[in-house]
Design an enzyme around this catalytic site. Sequence first.
Site, PDB file in Angstrom:
ATOM      1  N   SER A   1     -11.063  -4.402   1.062  1.00 50.06           N
ATOM      2  CA  SER A   1     -11.340  -3.248   1.602  1.00 50.06           C
ATOM      3  C   SER A   1     -11.846  -3.320   3.278  1.00 50.06           C
ATOM      4  O   SER A   1     -11.526  -4.464   3.828  1.00 50.06           O
ATOM      5  CB  SER A   1     -11.960  -2.063   1.257  1.00 50.06           C
ATOM      6  OG  SER A   1     -11.505  -0.865   1.822  1.00 50.06           O
TER       7      SER A   1
ATOM      8  N   GLU B   1      -1.820   1.783  -2.987  1.00 50.44           N
ATOM      9  CA  GLU B   1      -3.060   1.652  -2.272  1.00 50.44           C
ATOM     10  C   GLU B   1      -3.553   2.914  -2.131  1.00 50.44           C
ATOM     11  O   GLU B   1      -4.606   3.520  -2.280  1.00 50.44           O
ATOM     12  CB  GLU B   1      -2.694   0.941  -0.718  1.00 50.44           C
ATOM     13  CG  GLU B   1      -2.582  -0.381  -0.831  1.00 50.44           C
ATOM     14  CD  GLU B   1      -3.881  -1.187  -1.094  1.00 50.44           C
ATOM     15  OE1 GLU B   1      -5.042  -0.616  -1.266  1.00 50.44           O
ATOM     16  OE2 GLU B   1      -3.938  -2.230  -0.935  1.00 50.44           O
TER      17      GLU B   1
END
Length: 540
Positions: A222, A354
């Site tokens: 991330s 996601e």
Amino acid sequence: MSRARCPRRRTALWCAVWCALLLLAAGVGPASAAAVAPAVDRPVVDTDRGPVRGTAHGAYRTFEGIPFATPPTGPLRWRLPQPAARWAGVRDAGAPGARCVQLPAVGPGGPSGSEDCLYLNVTTPSASHPGGRRPVMVWFHGGGFVNGAGDLYRPERPAVQGDAVVVTVNYRLGIFGLFGHPALGGAPGFAIADQQAALRWVRANAARFGGDPSDVTLFGESAGGLSVCAHLTSPASGGLFRRAILQSGSCSTTMPPRSLLPAQNRYEPFVPEQRTVADGVTAAAGLGCDRPEPGAVLDCLRGKDAAALATPELMMRFSLVSYGNRLLPEEPRRALEAGRFHRVPVIEGSTRDEMRIFLAQGLAAFPIPDAGAYRARVEQSFGAAAVPAVEAQYPVAAYPAPALAWAAVLSDASFTCPALRDGRAMARHVPVYAYRFSDRDAPNFTGLPQVEGFPYGASHGFELPYLFTMDAALTAPQRELSQRMTGDWTAFARTGRPGAAWPRFDSAGSVLSLAPGPGGIHVVDGPAEHHCAFWDAQWP
């Protein structure tokens, strides 16, 4: 492009969803700091700043809370990191250092942490290493640059199974790490500079912990993946690492406007420096520090208590990495396209679903109950002209629910295809290995509640318990997948190549799909399965 920020008129729902968006699943959920059990064996290692006493845990040893820079407090707030001072005697390294000032990961509450937070943690196997030094893996945590810490991730699995030295790092967050102002000469990118300081510490000290300072692999998820992207394209990071792994955070990550809530702007993690500087001028005025003399502005801002700066609005406003400066001369995705990046082997990938965990947080207030609502979301995010094309690629009838169709659109457009696009750019120059984490039964370790009729599947960050020890119970097949992933990640760190069954990513689009059970690990045509030709045409 619109600025990513929590709007002035915030609602509790908006900030909950926007925090989820910006946190980008940085190990959210209950913290699982490594337990430091009483132990007779307290190993001592002499670093370049002084000796540290760690803790033995049987098969591995930890050295936690080691300072790699001077505390960036008082007059050092918003200054580039300075080397840590030497200390007298043996410093206790049996517990992590303070986490950087940050917003809550989940739920309400004020800021926590300290500005005195530039610490790292080292985990090493206890056994002696035959035939030389171990590879070093440096982990940058996620959290949208407003949350997270290195000690949230317990890396004994890659250390012991992979026979590697693993370093986890804290770095300044939000307004403390990514602030810009004319009085600073721009937006120096303190968060990324902190990481570079940690890498210089690794270069100076890895051998003392049995690691090879010339064999360093960066990996992050991330915001940590975005950080690895920054290092790939930052001239100042040259020579500090040999390999790179980007998990669910690519140089081209983006998110269309109004994809999660009606007032949401387009999200892009890398922005021109002048935008950050303009935001800094606005923020300084709002804090009563709009002084005519540049030095007076900084004196005023540095005199503010950390809690006055660590508001949700200010932390989120300054959660974007600036380019067009000495640290990042150009937009990272453009640098990749032009071949201006450090020529190192790369693993890059994403999770299959996601965006589900982010979308779920706003469904109660901004639902997608039917095909009409799905069509309206497509129009709001991509424009009326795009509706027929998106519906042709993602017909709502092909999904169990309209909201799941929209989640597939967002996952492909925002994460999967941008990562594969970057992979193609890098593969023209270096070996690239692409993956997709596909375990739709992966445990939800985040602390965010499940939403009825909307399974999270293989959502953002859900691969993390397969690489680190976290508060998540894995089934026997999932544990086997964990062993395989750990083996591939650490083999790459050792040799620049993961397992033999993992092909290089090239024009054929070979992506290794990772799921448990017989046949769960197999090669797929990632660009074709995720409609990347369509999305590449939308965001050239």
